[in-house]
Motif scaffolding. Structure first.
Motif, PDB file in Angstrom:
ATOM      1  N   ALA A 219       0.837  -1.208   0.000  1.00  0.00           N
ATOM      2  CA  ALA A 219       0.000   0.000   0.000  1.00  0.00           C
ATOM      3  C   ALA A 219       0.867   1.250   0.000  1.00  0.00           C
ATOM      4  CB  ALA A 219      -0.919  -0.008   1.217  1.00  0.00           C
ATOM      5  N   SER A 220       1.977   1.209   0.725  1.00  0.00           N
ATOM      6  CA  SER A 220       2.875   2.357   0.763  1.00  0.00           C
ATOM      7  C   SER A 220       3.380   2.699  -0.626  1.00  0.00           C
ATOM      8  CB  SER A 220       4.055   2.052   1.706  1.00  0.00           C
ATOM      9  OG  SER A 220       4.958   3.127   1.763  1.00  0.00           O
ATOM     10  N   ALA A 241       1.759   3.799   7.170  1.00  0.00           N
ATOM     11  CA  ALA A 241       2.587   3.267   6.084  1.00  0.00           C
ATOM     12  C   ALA A 241       2.439   4.123   4.832  1.00  0.00           C
ATOM     13  CB  ALA A 241       2.199   1.819   5.784  1.00  0.00           C
ATOM     14  N   ALA A 242       1.212   4.595   4.571  1.00  0.00           N
ATOM     15  CA  ALA A 242       0.983   5.455   3.411  1.00  0.00           C
ATOM     16  C   ALA A 242       1.712   6.785   3.558  1.00  0.00           C
ATOM     17  CB  ALA A 242      -0.516   5.683   3.224  1.00  0.00           C
ATOM     18  N   LEU A 243       1.693   7.344   4.763  1.00  0.00           N
ATOM     19  CA  LEU A 243       2.431   8.594   4.984  1.00  0.00           C
ATOM     20  C   LEU A 243       3.929   8.385   4.770  1.00  0.00           C
ATOM     21  CD1 LEU A 243       0.593  10.071   8.112  1.00  0.00           C
ATOM     22  CD2 LEU A 243       0.420  10.824   5.728  1.00  0.00           C
ATOM     23  N   ALA A 244       4.431   7.240   5.205  1.00  0.00           N
ATOM     24  CA  ALA A 244       5.839   6.929   4.961  1.00  0.00           C
ATOM     25  C   ALA A 244       6.132   6.788   3.476  1.00  0.00           C
ATOM     26  CB  ALA A 244       6.230   5.645   5.697  1.00  0.00           C
ATOM     27  N   GLY A 245       5.108   6.416   2.699  1.00  0.00           N
ATOM     28  CA  GLY A 245       5.273   6.255   1.266  1.00  0.00           C
ATOM     29  C   GLY A 245       5.022   7.518   0.463  1.00  0.00           C
ATOM     30  N   ASP A 335      -9.497   5.745 -11.037  1.00  0.00           N
ATOM     31  CA  ASP A 335      -8.151   5.177 -11.136  1.00  0.00           C
ATOM     32  C   ASP A 335      -7.430   5.155  -9.789  1.00  0.00           C
ATOM     33  OD1 ASP A 335      -8.478   4.767 -13.873  1.00  0.00           O
ATOM     34  OD2 ASP A 335      -7.654   6.726 -14.374  1.00  0.00           O
ATOM     35  N   GLY A 336      -8.211   5.279  -8.724  1.00  0.00           N
ATOM     36  CA  GLY A 336      -7.646   5.140  -7.387  1.00  0.00           C
ATOM     37  C   GLY A 336      -7.671   3.689  -6.945  1.00  0.00           C
ATOM     38  N   TYR A 337      -7.302   3.464  -5.685  1.00  0.00           N
ATOM     39  CA  TYR A 337      -7.104   2.096  -5.210  1.00  0.00           C
ATOM     40  C   TYR A 337      -7.957   1.810  -3.974  1.00  0.00           C
ATOM     41  CZ  TYR A 337      -3.124   2.600  -8.296  1.00  0.00           C
ATOM     42  OH  TYR A 337      -2.335   2.847  -9.394  1.00  0.00           O
ATOM     43  N   LEU A 338      -8.498   0.603  -3.963  1.00  0.00           N
ATOM     44  CA  LEU A 338      -9.293   0.129  -2.841  1.00  0.00           C
ATOM     45  C   LEU A 338      -8.658  -1.152  -2.315  1.00  0.00           C
ATOM     46  CD1 LEU A 338     -11.834   0.125  -1.018  1.00  0.00           C
ATOM     47  CD2 LEU A 338     -13.019  -1.129  -2.839  1.00  0.00           C
TER      48      LEU A 338
END
Length: 398
Positions: A219-220, A241-245, A335-338
């Motif tokens: 996810a990141s 994790a997303a913020l880290a990415g 075009d986003g992610y789920l």
């Protein structure tokens, strides 16, 4: 041949022993002769399992009060488990984790897959949290703790008695400090560039979910410049994790104020406090409200608790997973992610995928399945036991 000094648990004549010989670790109560002597065994008794012809099959831990009356521990000629026996199993488990991970933060023992049925051990540096979720392990907890300190060198060992399995085994729900002193503050854990705060005394499970580590990482990789919604976030698993990415923002939604506070502490340690928002509330209600606001995000993650923890709850659980997908899909930008997750062993991958696709379809969205994740390698599967492969993470592009 010298008779075994151990009590005997014997299979019924119509119960075939092939599954046990091939590595299946459980013996069910309806498969054995439950005579007066069997019923008189105290929970945690170590016994010799025999087939109907009295041929030895395995050393088992017995609990006459459980549907799983016997858990296979070793071969029929093995000695009664003691500290040395536990130490040998723990050394095998440790050698795998030390090869996989550069720092001592991982699941050290994953129950049957590591040869310790019903036993969960998560390691947080010098602290180990043990869940003895089977009567045999609870009865031998002192030997297990001594071996754990001997093999790993941990200075603190905590017993967590909150596992669902303990209730099914008729065991107590009393937490305890088995070695050292309880930590006075949450423990910081770094994974995938994020910092998580683990409450080892009052948090869910053992304090942190190590199993999602590879899915957090995937996810990141999708999160650069993304607006992220992390629902059922616990301490911020996917959101941090997303913020880290490289996410520009992350909103964490959970029903626990304490878990959200830990997420905020983790974001602050990462220097990302200004990018994190938290929402305390019922996940379904929050998803519904966001839909009414026509809010959109580039990455939406839903990682709920087990909606189908047993076969009896399977159909209701699948309907709940479908509802999550239906409410979450409209929030995903084009075009986003789920990302949809399940930790229900009773809902297999095929059934869970079907429920998710039904929900996405009912929301009027079309999906590409780009990745299917499972638990990390510190949560190995026992191939003979489907229940050990419980975690599923589906990554869709909508």
């Amino acid at each position: 041949m010298t008779p075994s000094p151990l009590p005997v648990l014997r299979l019924k004549p119509k119960t075939k022993p092939q599954a046990i010989r091939r590595g299946y670790p459980w013996v069910y109560a309806n498969e054995v002769v439950t005579d007066r002597r069997t019923r008189a065994m105290s929970p945690g008794t170590i016994a010799l399992l025999e087939d109907a012809d009295r041929s030895p099959l395995a050393l088992v831990g017995v609990n006459p009060n459980s549907k799983i009356i016997g858990r296979v521990l070793d071969g029929p000629d093995a000695a009664h488990p003691d500290q040395a026996w536990f130490a040998a199993r723990l050394r095998k488990a440790l050698s795998l984790r030390e090869r996989l991970f550069p720092t001592p933060f991982y699941r050290l023992v994953h129950a049957e897959a590591d040869g310790l049925p019903g036993v969960i051990i998560d390691r947080f540096g010098d602290i180990a949290v043990v869940q003895p979720n089977a009567a045999w392990a609870d009865a031998l907890l002192a030997d297990l703790a001594a071996a754990l300190a001997e093999v790993t060198g941990v200075t603190t060992i905590l017993k967590n008695a909150g596992g669902r399995g303990r209730a099914l085994e008729g065991l107590d729900d009393v937490d305890a400090v088995l070695l050292g002193a309880a930590p006075s503050a949450p423990v910081p854990v770094e994974m995938n560039g994020a910092t998580y705060m683990a409450d080892l005394m009052g948090g869910q499970k053992t304090g942190l979910f190590f199993d999602q580590r590879p899915n957090h990482a995937f996810a990141s990789g999708l999160a650069q410049d993304a607006r992220v919604l992390d629902v059922f976030s616990h301490v911020g698993g996917f959101g941090l994790a997303a913020l880290a990415g490289g996410a520009v923002s992350a909103q964490c939604v959970d029903g626990s104020e304490a878990a959200l506070d830990l997420a905020e502490q983790g974001a602050a340690r990462m220097g990302a406090a200004d990018k994190l928002t938290t929402t305390k509330g019922d996940a379904f209600e929050v998803l519904t409200a966001l839909g009414e606001e026509t809010a959109t995000f580039d990455l939406v993650v839903c990682d709920p608790p087990a909606f189908a923890p047993s076969h009896k709850a399977r159909e209701a659980g699948l309907r709940a997973y479908e509802r999550v997908a239906r409410l979450a899909a409209p929030l995903v930008a084009e075009d986003g992610y789920l990302v949809l997750c399940s930790c229900s062993h009773a809902a297999d991958l095929s059934a869970f995928t079907g429920a998710c696709l039904r929900g996405i379809g009912r929301a009027g969205r079309r999906a590409q399945l780009i990745h299917t994740g499972q638990a990390g390698p510190d949560h190995p599967l026992l191939p003979q036991l489907a229940e050990s492969g419980y975690l599923k993470a589906l990554f869709f592009r909508l």
